[in-house]
Structure formats: C-alpha cells, structure tokens
Design an enzyme around this catalytic site. Structure first.
Site, mmCIF file in Angstrom:
data_model
loop_
_atom_site.group_PDB
_atom_site.id
_atom_site.type_symbol
_atom_site.label_atom_id
_atom_site.label_comp_id
_atom_site.label_asym_id
_atom_site.label_seq_id
_atom_site.Cartn_x
_atom_site.Cartn_y
_atom_site.Cartn_z
ATOM 1 N N PRO A 34 7.154 20.523 111.391
ATOM 2 C CA PRO A 34 7.378 19.208 112.418
ATOM 3 C C PRO A 34 8.869 19.732 113.339
ATOM 4 O O PRO A 34 9.831 20.332 112.822
ATOM 5 C CB PRO A 34 7.555 18.224 111.544
ATOM 6 C CG PRO A 34 6.767 18.872 110.235
ATOM 7 C CD PRO A 34 6.885 20.221 110.107
ATOM 8 N N LYS A 35 8.694 19.102 114.642
ATOM 9 C CA LYS A 35 10.088 19.095 115.253
ATOM 10 C C LYS A 35 10.895 17.897 114.886
ATOM 11 O O LYS A 35 10.576 16.793 115.500
ATOM 12 C CB LYS A 35 9.854 19.429 116.750
ATOM 13 C CG LYS A 35 11.408 19.662 117.242
ATOM 14 C CD LYS A 35 11.013 19.943 118.987
ATOM 15 C CE LYS A 35 12.117 20.386 119.616
ATOM 16 N NZ LYS A 35 13.218 19.171 119.509
ATOM 17 N N TRP A 36 11.902 17.989 114.454
ATOM 18 C CA TRP A 36 12.535 16.615 113.896
ATOM 19 C C TRP A 36 13.630 16.289 115.031
ATOM 20 O O TRP A 36 14.030 17.066 115.581
ATOM 21 C CB TRP A 36 13.657 16.932 112.639
ATOM 22 C CG TRP A 36 12.714 17.410 111.516
ATOM 23 C CD1 TRP A 36 12.218 18.641 111.113
ATOM 24 C CD2 TRP A 36 11.727 16.308 110.646
ATOM 25 N NE1 TRP A 36 11.391 18.587 109.803
ATOM 26 C CE2 TRP A 36 11.469 17.161 109.687
ATOM 27 C CE3 TRP A 36 11.946 15.190 110.445
ATOM 28 C CZ2 TRP A 36 10.397 16.688 108.736
ATOM 29 C CZ3 TRP A 36 11.025 14.552 109.453
ATOM 30 C CH2 TRP A 36 10.556 15.273 108.622
ATOM 31 N N ASP A 185 9.542 14.825 117.094
ATOM 32 C CA ASP A 185 9.420 15.304 118.746
ATOM 33 C C ASP A 185 8.591 16.135 118.936
ATOM 34 O O ASP A 185 8.459 16.664 120.042
ATOM 35 C CB ASP A 185 10.988 15.945 118.660
ATOM 36 C CG ASP A 185 11.652 15.768 119.896
ATOM 37 O OD1 ASP A 185 11.240 14.984 120.675
ATOM 38 O OD2 ASP A 185 12.712 16.394 120.177
ATOM 39 N N GLY A 186 7.728 16.642 118.095
ATOM 40 C CA GLY A 186 6.657 17.649 118.410
ATOM 41 C C GLY A 186 6.431 18.730 117.355
ATOM 42 O O GLY A 186 6.683 18.398 116.142
#
Length: 349
Positions: A34-36, A185-186
């Site tokens: 995950p993009k934090w 975020d992505g």
C-alpha cells in the site's frame, strides 16, 4: 553506537506509472505494498536514542514524542528503518487516515505538541530496513531487506506496524481500489532484486487519476514575481462557491500567457484596482506569500486529480483543458467520485 550508514539518508523515491505493472524479465519480480499518505520518515535508533528524519532531511523527532518513546523501548537492536508516520481517525467503516490531524502535529509550541500527541497520537508503518546492528543493508536486494525487516518487527507493538506486501499483481490491483476507502494513496511496486538507492526514483507508484470540471476563482503570482504561479479552484455547494485547491506547474511561457488570458476576469474595486484575497498559510512555509488575485467565477477548466481530503483536493491538480461549454454553476461536488469506506485496521493487519 555509530550507524553503519551515513546519516541522514535521503529516502528512495518512486516514479509514477499509469497501472499496476506485472513482473517481467527486466524487473526480476515485484513486491507490491500500500502507498501510505503520511509523512515519510527515516527512523534511526542507536540503542538508546531515536531520531526521526523527513524526506527533506528535516528533523521530525520533537513533533512525535509518543513515537520516539515507544520506538526506543521496543526496537530490539540499533537500526535504521524507512517508513511512514500516519494519524488515524474514526470513520464509518472503522478507521481511516487523517492528513489534517497529521499536518497539525508540526507546531512550534512544545505544550501544543504534547497535547496533540495525546489527542491525535501518531502511528508508524515500517516498509524497509536500511541498517541493523553494525551492518548496512543499502546494497542488499529488497527481498533480503524485507525478510530482515519482518524478523526485526515481529514483536513490535502498536502503534508500530509492518506494511503488508504481496507479489500477486491481482491482489495489488484490488488493494488499489479497496484501500482508497481507508484514505490510502495508491500502491507501490518495488523490484525484489533492487538495492536501496537514496534519492533515486527506483520504485513505481500507482495512484488514482480522475477528472473534474472546476471553476477558476483566482490566481497567485509565481514566486519569481513574473506570471501566474498557480490557479485557485472552486466548486459549488448548495449554490455557494467553495475553494477546493489549486493547479500549478506551468511553463515559463504559459505563466506569462495566463496573465493576459485572465485579465478580463479580474475582479476590480470602484477605482479599477484588482481585488485580492488571503489564502491559508502552510505550517511548513508560514512565511510564504498566500495572497491572490480574485477572478469573476466565469471560467471552467477540466483537471486531473487523485483523491479528496474532506472537501478539498488532497494534492495539487493537473490542468487538462478549458471547458467553455460548461456553466460554472453546474460544477458541483456531486460530480466527484466517492470511494467506498474501508477500515484502516484491515490494511494494518
């Protein structure tokens, strides 16, 4: 104990790609995570003291006393860890990230910092290991660094977390959709064979890209003093025009052109002088000039954005094209896509 790597470290960065990529013979396999959406942080622990460095090497240690305390008591050995500082808040589905609460943690007053550390305590999500003990790991492949990080983080308590990873591209594509509902975020893709390269865009990032039609309500001059630096944007909410963010990154030539193009729309007082307004000041650049020239709400532009934070665009949006066919009043919040809620706790497990 002296660190086996030179500190401060400039974090390894990511370049944007449009879709979640599948592994190929060039990458030698990818790890997805995950993009934090928080503060990038390099944690340095010498066995006694903890230091927290930001992406720009700005010290963050004093702003997060609750983290330095738990890190100093919980880390099993001296180490340098790459990760993200986040703040969580209740949501309809359980919890989600809270960028506004996180940004408020950057405050000059020690008493305020202590109060916020209790009211909105931060968490740390680890996703890379740069050194452990007297061994530097920058030249080791990510697959090894991740395995060593899992071993080191096995007994760490909340609010310290180890990010999820997967090598399955379909799982990563599902994360891209689901985890946005928790404020993420992505997705990030890391080559399993890659070494850690400070400051280099070695990783890949996949973020959401959406379009919206917005009303141009003003502009700020460029920091050079010449041309338009950014356009201020708004959307209608029950007939009232509300600011939602800005668009920038224009070329030198385009900045000058915009001055002439926007001149007919500048609001002027009875003496013919341009009407100005004052925007919000950033905690990170409190001395920055935030005044802007107000425009009549007659221009509509189409922008590309990734996500919303409350009623504002989370990041600066990208100009796509002018929309002379759109009535400004028709540009409302209802056009925006709202992701389904997702419990942040599920992402952190």
């Amino acid at each position: 104990m002296r660190s086996p790597i030179d500190l401060p470290v400039s974090p390894m960065l990511a370049k944007a790609v449009p879709t979640v990529p599948a592994a190929d013979s060039v990458t030698g396999g990818l790890s997805f995570e995950p993009k934090w959406d928080g503060f990038r942080a390099i944690i340095s622990f010498d066995g006694e003291d903890v230091e927290i460095g930001s992406r720009g090497s700005k010290p963050l240690t004093r702003y997060f006393p609750e983290l330095t305390e738990v890190l100093a008591h919980s880390l099993p050995s001296p180490c340098v860890i790459d990760g993200e500082i986040i703040v969580r808040r209740p949501s309809g589905a359980g919890e989600r990230l809270d960028w506004e609460a996180l940004s408020q943690r950057i405050h000059p007053a020690e008493s305020r910092i202590r109060l916020l550390s209790q009211q909105t305590p931060a968490s740390f999500v680890a996703f890379d290991l740069l050194a452990v003990g007297d061994e530097g790991l920058l030249d080791h492949p990510f697959s090894e660094r991740r395995a060593r990080l899992e071993s080191l983080a096995a007994t760490l308590p909340a609010p310290l977390h180890l990010t999820q990873v997967t090598t399955d591209v379909e799982t990563a594509r599902r994360w891209l959709v689901e985890f946005e509902g928790a404020g993420l975020d992505g997705v990030v893709a890391k080559p399993l064979a890659a070494t850690y390269q400070p400051g280099k865009r070695t990783m890949l990032k996949i973020k959401h890209h959406r379009e919206a039609d917005v009303v141009v309500i003003g502009y700020r001059m460029h920091k050079s003093g010449t041309g338009v630096g950014s356009l201020l944007l708004g959307l209608y909410d029950d007939g009232q025009l509300r600011g939602v963010g800005g668009s920038s990154a224009f070329s030198d030539a385009r900045r000058l052109e915009l001055i002439d193009e926007l001149a007919p729309y500048v609001l002027r007082d009875p003496d013919g002088a341009a009407v100005t307004g004052e925007g919000d000041r950033s905690r990170f650049a409190s001395n920055k000039d935030v005044s802007f020239v107000r425009l009549e709400p007659r221009l509509v532009m189409q922008v590309r954005y990734d996500q919303m934070e409350g009623s504002r665009f989370r990041h600066t949006v990208q100009f796509e094209r002018w929309r002379p066919d759109r009535d400004p009043v028709s540009c409302t919040f209802e056009q925006l896509e709202v992701p389904a809620d997702y419990d942040l706790d599920e992402v952190l497990r």
